[in-house]
Design a protein around this motif. Structure first.
Motif, short mmCIF file in Angstrom:
data_model
loop_
_atom_site.label_atom_id
_atom_site.label_comp_id
_atom_site.label_asym_id
_atom_site.label_seq_id
_atom_site.Cartn_x
_atom_site.Cartn_y
_atom_site.Cartn_z
N LEU A 68 74.95 -15.40 -65.20
CA LEU A 68 76.50 -15.79 -65.68
C LEU A 68 77.05 -14.34 -66.15
N LEU A 69 76.32 -13.64 -66.87
CA LEU A 69 77.18 -12.71 -67.48
C LEU A 69 77.07 -11.62 -66.39
N GLY A 70 76.37 -11.57 -65.51
CA GLY A 70 76.69 -10.49 -64.56
C GLY A 70 77.90 -10.85 -63.66
N ARG A 71 77.94 -12.38 -63.63
CA ARG A 71 79.08 -12.61 -62.76
C ARG A 71 80.38 -12.33 -63.57
N ILE A 72 80.31 -12.61 -64.92
CA ILE A 72 81.59 -12.29 -66.05
C ILE A 72 81.85 -10.72 -65.31
N TRP A 73 81.03 -9.87 -65.59
CA TRP A 73 81.30 -8.57 -65.55
C TRP A 73 81.90 -8.00 -64.40
N SER A 74 81.13 -8.75 -63.19
CA SER A 74 81.65 -8.45 -61.86
C SER A 74 83.16 -8.77 -61.58
N ALA A 75 83.48 -9.99 -62.18
CA ALA A 75 84.95 -10.35 -62.00
C ALA A 75 85.97 -9.32 -62.79
N ALA A 76 85.51 -8.81 -63.73
CA ALA A 76 86.45 -7.85 -64.36
C ALA A 76 86.15 -6.56 -63.79
N ASN A 77 85.07 -6.01 -63.12
CA ASN A 77 84.96 -4.68 -62.46
C ASN A 77 84.60 -4.92 -60.99
N PRO A 78 85.71 -5.36 -60.36
CA PRO A 78 85.39 -5.64 -58.82
C PRO A 78 85.08 -4.64 -57.84
N ALA A 79 85.21 -3.13 -58.34
CA ALA A 79 85.06 -2.10 -57.59
C ALA A 79 83.61 -1.78 -57.54
N ASP A 80 82.74 -2.36 -58.40
CA ASP A 80 81.59 -2.00 -58.32
C ASP A 80 80.84 -2.95 -57.34
N ALA A 81 80.64 -2.69 -56.05
CA ALA A 81 80.31 -3.30 -55.07
C ALA A 81 78.66 -3.55 -55.12
N GLU A 82 77.88 -2.51 -55.53
CA GLU A 82 76.57 -2.52 -55.55
C GLU A 82 76.16 -3.47 -56.70
N PHE A 83 76.77 -3.51 -57.82
CA PHE A 83 76.33 -4.35 -58.70
C PHE A 83 76.58 -5.73 -58.14
N PHE A 84 77.84 -6.04 -57.63
CA PHE A 84 78.09 -7.43 -57.19
C PHE A 84 77.10 -7.78 -56.05
N ALA A 85 76.74 -7.07 -55.32
CA ALA A 85 75.68 -7.26 -54.45
C ALA A 85 74.23 -7.69 -55.25
N LEU A 86 73.98 -7.11 -56.24
CA LEU A 86 72.90 -7.46 -57.03
C LEU A 86 72.94 -8.75 -57.56
N MET A 87 73.95 -9.23 -57.96
CA MET A 87 74.26 -10.29 -58.55
C MET A 87 74.31 -11.60 -57.56
N ALA A 88 74.80 -11.31 -56.33
CA ALA A 88 74.63 -12.32 -55.14
C ALA A 88 73.59 -12.12 -54.75
N LYS A 89 72.39 -11.43 -54.74
CA LYS A 89 70.88 -11.64 -54.53
C LYS A 89 70.34 -12.53 -55.56
N LEU A 90 70.52 -12.02 -56.73
CA LEU A 90 70.09 -13.19 -57.91
C LEU A 90 70.41 -14.42 -57.88
N GLY A 91 71.67 -14.65 -57.48
CA GLY A 91 72.26 -15.97 -57.51
C GLY A 91 71.62 -16.85 -56.29
N THR A 92 71.35 -16.00 -55.07
CA THR A 92 70.84 -16.74 -54.02
C THR A 92 69.40 -16.97 -54.17
N ALA A 93 68.85 -16.17 -54.86
CA ALA A 93 67.20 -16.50 -55.19
C ALA A 93 67.30 -17.61 -56.18
N LEU A 94 67.94 -17.61 -57.23
CA LEU A 94 68.00 -18.75 -58.27
C LEU A 94 68.39 -20.22 -57.50
N GLY A 95 69.50 -20.09 -56.66
CA GLY A 95 69.97 -21.22 -55.77
C GLY A 95 68.62 -21.82 -54.98
#
Length: 253
Positions: A196-223
């Motif tokens: 949740l915190l990672g997605r919140i930060w990603s939404a406010a900082n969309p230029a950090d593509a590497e971090f967004f990819a990490l959160m997507a990876k975590l979300g996929t694994a959790l899901g």
């Protein structure tokens, strides 16, 4: 036992997420009355997670879950400081004046901020995911029957008589009855908070593509975890104390 993917990815992600959040809330451009609100909420979350982890490891799973529930409301205050919405400061002022309940604060976020976040763990809108997640953990703010069941250790569940479809469960009741399944599931809930915190930060900082990819990876694994029943936004069962498979299995992944 092999560690699930979500556990390994969360171990990598948590310090990265918490560092980014810490930097973001350390110098918020708001009035002095609420400038430190999100910073203190982050401190509260870190300390609460520390206590919850300690309780969880020692078999106090009900206490750990009650503490985990407190983190959800702290995240809302962190989010107001990070999201960058032009009305976030005014909303924080209302919260600071006790003019905004946690439920109304989440309703404000749902209307004004969450539509920009995309999907949740599966294909549901982020607002649906957050509403269901927060609603499902809300009852654990109070000590009741559902929370008390987290104090029991489930050893085995089995069909006693297939002809009558009767089932039996073997439970252990004692102080600090450590249950490996409950401990794992609470760890997964904590990983959800990191997500949740990672997605919140990603939404406010969309230029950090590497971090967004990490959160997507975590979300996929959790899901994909079998502890999230049905792999859909149906949170009514996610926080049940007893989860098992037919045949008696209690340790999933």
């Amino acid at each position: 036992m092999k560690k699930p993917d979500w556990f390994k990815i969360n171990e990598e992600s948590t310090p990265i997420v918490m560092k980014r959040i810490a930097v973001s809330v350390s110098d918020i451009k708001m009035t002095s009355q609420v400038r430190s609100s999100s910073l203190m909420a982050h401190w509260f979350l870190l300390d609460t997670l520390l206590l919850a982890n300690q309780a969880n490891r020692e078999g106090m799973h009900a206490n750990a879950l009650a503490l985990t529930r407190q983190c959800v409301e702290a995240i809302s205050i962190i989010e107001l400081g990070v999201c960058g919405h032009p009305d976030a400061e005014a909303t924080l002022l209302r919260w600071d004046s006790d003019d905004l309940t946690p439920g109304k604060l989440r309703a404000w976020l749902q209307t004004n901020v969450w539509p920009n976040y995309g999907n949740g763990l599966w294909q549901e809108p982020w607002s649906t995911f957050m509403r269901e997640f927060a609603g499902a953990i809300q009852p654990y703010a109070h000590y009741g029957r559902s929370l008390a069941q987290w104090q029991l250790r489930l050893h085995r569940f089995y069909d006693a008589n297939k002809s009558t479809a009767s089932s039996h469960a073997i439970l252990e009741m004692r102080p600090r009855a450590y249950d490996p399944q409950k401990a794992t599931r609470i760890t997964l809930f904590h990983a959800l908070l990191t997500y949740l915190l990672g997605r919140i930060w990603s939404a406010a900082n969309p230029a950090d593509a590497e971090f967004f990819a990490l959160m997507a990876k975590l979300g996929t694994a959790l899901g994909k975890s079998r502890y999230l029943d049905g792999h859909q936004t149906d949170w009514s069962q996610q926080f049940w104390a007893m989860v098992w498979e037919r045949g008696g299995g209690t340790i999933l992944e």
